[in-house]
Design a protein around this motif. Sequence first.
Motif, PDB file in Angstrom:
ATOM      1  N   UNK A   1      41.597 -90.783   0.690  1.00 46.89           N
ATOM      2  CA  UNK A   1      40.300 -90.225   1.095  1.00 46.89           C
ATOM      3  C   UNK A   1      40.430 -88.710   1.278  1.00 46.89           C
ATOM      4  N   UNK A   2      39.690 -87.963   0.445  1.00 46.72           N
ATOM      5  CA  UNK A   2      39.737 -86.500   0.502  1.00 46.72           C
ATOM      6  C   UNK A   2      38.417 -85.888   0.969  1.00 46.72           C
ATOM      7  N   UNK A   3      37.487 -86.699   1.418  1.00 47.09           N
ATOM      8  CA  UNK A   3      36.136 -86.191   1.675  1.00 47.09           C
ATOM      9  C   UNK A   3      36.061 -85.234   2.860  1.00 47.09           C
ATOM     10  N   UNK A   4      37.094 -85.231   3.693  1.00 48.74           N
ATOM     11  CA  UNK A   4      37.136 -84.274   4.801  1.00 48.74           C
ATOM     12  C   UNK A   4      37.988 -83.089   4.375  1.00 48.74           C
ATOM     13  N   UNK A   5      37.494 -81.878   4.593  1.00 53.01           N
ATOM     14  CA  UNK A   5      38.060 -80.669   3.999  1.00 53.01           C
ATOM     15  C   UNK A   5      39.557 -80.495   4.246  1.00 53.01           C
ATOM     16  N   UNK A   6      40.007 -80.706   5.461  1.00 55.50           N
ATOM     17  CA  UNK A   6      41.397 -80.392   5.785  1.00 55.50           C
ATOM     18  C   UNK A   6      42.256 -81.629   6.032  1.00 55.50           C
ATOM     19  N   UNK A   7      41.821 -82.776   5.508  1.00 59.81           N
ATOM     20  CA  UNK A   7      42.575 -83.999   5.764  1.00 59.81           C
ATOM     21  C   UNK A   7      42.746 -84.813   4.486  1.00 59.81           C
ATOM     22  N   UNK A   8      43.851 -85.531   4.419  1.00 60.09           N
ATOM     23  CA  UNK A   8      44.065 -86.544   3.393  1.00 60.09           C
ATOM     24  C   UNK A   8      44.343 -87.845   4.140  1.00 60.09           C
ATOM     25  N   UNK A   9      43.417 -88.778   4.072  1.00 58.23           N
ATOM     26  CA  UNK A   9      43.545 -90.047   4.788  1.00 58.23           C
ATOM     27  C   UNK A   9      43.892 -91.131   3.780  1.00 58.23           C
ATOM     28  N   UNK A  10      45.059 -91.720   3.949  1.00 56.49           N
ATOM     29  CA  UNK A  10      45.552 -92.710   2.991  1.00 56.49           C
ATOM     30  C   UNK A  10      45.495 -94.121   3.581  1.00 56.49           C
ATOM     31  N   UNK A  11      45.062 -95.055   2.742  1.00 55.96           N
ATOM     32  CA  UNK A  11      45.058 -96.459   3.133  1.00 55.96           C
ATOM     33  C   UNK A  11      46.157 -97.176   2.388  1.00 55.96           C
ATOM     34  N   UNK A  12      47.088 -97.760   3.109  1.00 53.05           N
ATOM     35  CA  UNK A  12      48.214 -98.451   2.467  1.00 53.05           C
ATOM     36  C   UNK A  12      47.786 -99.834   1.981  1.00 53.05           C
ATOM     37  N   UNK A  13      48.468-100.279   0.970  1.00 53.03           N
ATOM     38  CA  UNK A  13      48.196-101.620   0.424  1.00 53.03           C
ATOM     39  C   UNK A  13      48.644-102.675   1.423  1.00 53.03           C
TER      40      UNK A  13
END
Length: 230
Positions: free
Chosen positions: A218-230
Motif C-alpha cells: 500500500x503506497x497511497x499514503x505519501x510517506x509510508x509503505x504498508x505491506x500485507x504479508x501472505x
Amino acid sequence: MIALFGLVAFLFAFASKRNGCREVSKPNVKFIGENNLFITNETVSKLLIQNYGGIKKVPKETLVLNELENTLKSNPMIKSAEVYVAVNGTLHAEIEQKTPIARVSTNASYYIDDEGSFMPLSSNYSARVPLVTGYVEKNNLSNVSKIAHKIRMDEFLKMHVIEIHQDLNKQLFLRLRQCDFLVQLGSVDFLDKKINNLKAFYKKNLKDKKLNSYSKVNLQFENQVICTKI
C-alpha cells in the motif's frame, strides 16, 4: 527589352497553367516516427482517393490540401498529417501516427494514446503496453493516462508494470511482472513520491528475496509503505 519581358511573362503564365492542369499521380505516403504501423500505406491512400473519387484524374488546381489533411487527421489512428503536391504532380502525404501507452480491456477494448485520448486497436500491429482493467470511461481517462505516461517514461516501471487497475472510486492499483502482490497507489497525488517508495521497497525485498512474501503493498499514503504479508 519590352518584347523580351513579354516573352518571359508569357512563358511563366503558360508553365503555371500547364502545371496547374497536370493530373495528380498516385499518392506517395511516408510515415514519420516509429516504424510499427498501426495504419497501412494502403489505408491512407484509400482515404485520399475516397475523398476525391480518384486522385489520378484530379487536376492539381482543384485539390484543396487542407481538406485532404483534415480527412486524414479525422482517422483515429492519425495524430498529424501534411499533404502537398510536387512539381511533377506527385501527391505526398506525411503521416504521424498516434502513440499508444496503455491498452484498455474492460467491456470495450482500445488504446490510450500519449495525449490521454482514445485510440482504436489495430488489426495491423499490437503494441506492447500495460493492460488497463476495472472501471474505465472512454471520456474520462485522465487518471489512468497519467500513470500510463509515468510508466512509459520510467525504465523501472516500463520493465515491471504489466497492469493498471482502476476501481469504482477511481483508486489505482498496479500488477508487476513475476510478483504476486498487488500495489495500491490510491490517487495520482504525490505520484513521484509513491513510485520512489515502490522502487525502494522492491530493491530491498529483491535483495532479501522476500518479494513473494506479500499480498499487498500500500503506497497511497505519501510517506509510508504498508505491506500485507501472505
